[in-house]
Design a protein around this motif. Structure first.
Motif, short mmCIF file in Angstrom:
data_model
loop_
_atom_site.label_atom_id
_atom_site.label_comp_id
_atom_site.label_asym_id
_atom_site.label_seq_id
_atom_site.Cartn_x
_atom_site.Cartn_y
_atom_site.Cartn_z
N VAL A 1 -35.08 15.94 37.13
CA VAL A 1 -35.12 14.50 36.89
C VAL A 1 -36.41 14.15 36.16
N GLU B 1 -30.45 11.37 43.11
CA GLU B 1 -30.52 12.83 43.05
C GLU B 1 -29.19 13.47 43.45
N GLU C 1 -27.14 15.96 41.01
CA GLU C 1 -26.70 17.29 41.44
C GLU C 1 -25.19 17.44 41.27
#
Length: 139
Positions: free
Chosen positions: A106, A95, A99
């Motif tokens: 996602v 993640e 980002e």
């Protein structure tokens, strides 16, 4: 969890990762071969994340981003290391990568029959979208 190290896979990891998936991953993929993983690493060298403990592979996730969509595949944790935060650490690393690349959401590939995985994904904030179905065509 301080003894867990997350890193990007390199070419020499291909065979160990394939052996790991045979033991730890649920199901198989058409790309589970040396050429498939090598193409992944050549296309996106930071896409395959590995979790290691004491220099031993204990988990993987593919964090692919095509500029439009973030996709998580092949989340696998060694059976002897499950429920120890390995999957959570891998997904947090994925993640962060998404980002940094500008990703917004996602999509995760999770086998329908793998109910244990459903709980793991839900525990870290993912939810199932029943109005979508995956359509595939092998090439």
């Amino acid at each position: 969890m301080s003894d867990l190290r997350i890193r990007y896979a390199v070419h020499t990891d291909i065979e160990p990762v394939l052996r790991f998936w045979q033991e730890a991953a649920e199901g198989t993929s058409i790309s589970d071969d040396p050429d498939g993983v090598a193409r992944l690493l050549a296309r996106d060298p930071e896409s395959l994340l590995l979790a290691e403990r004491d220099s031993r592979l204990v988990g993987t996730v593919i964090a692919g981003f095509d500029g439009w969509r973030c996709s998580a595949y092949r989340l696998a944790v060694h059976p002897g290391c499950r429920r120890q935060g390995v999957a959570t650490a891998l997904l947090e690393a994925a993640e962060r990568r998404f980002e940094a690349l500008g990703g917004r959401r996602v999509d995760a590939m999770v086998l329908e029959a793998n109910e244990r995985a459903h709980g793991a994904w839900a525990a870290v904030g993912y939810h199932r979208e029943d109005h979508w179905r995956r359509w595939v065509k092998p090439l």
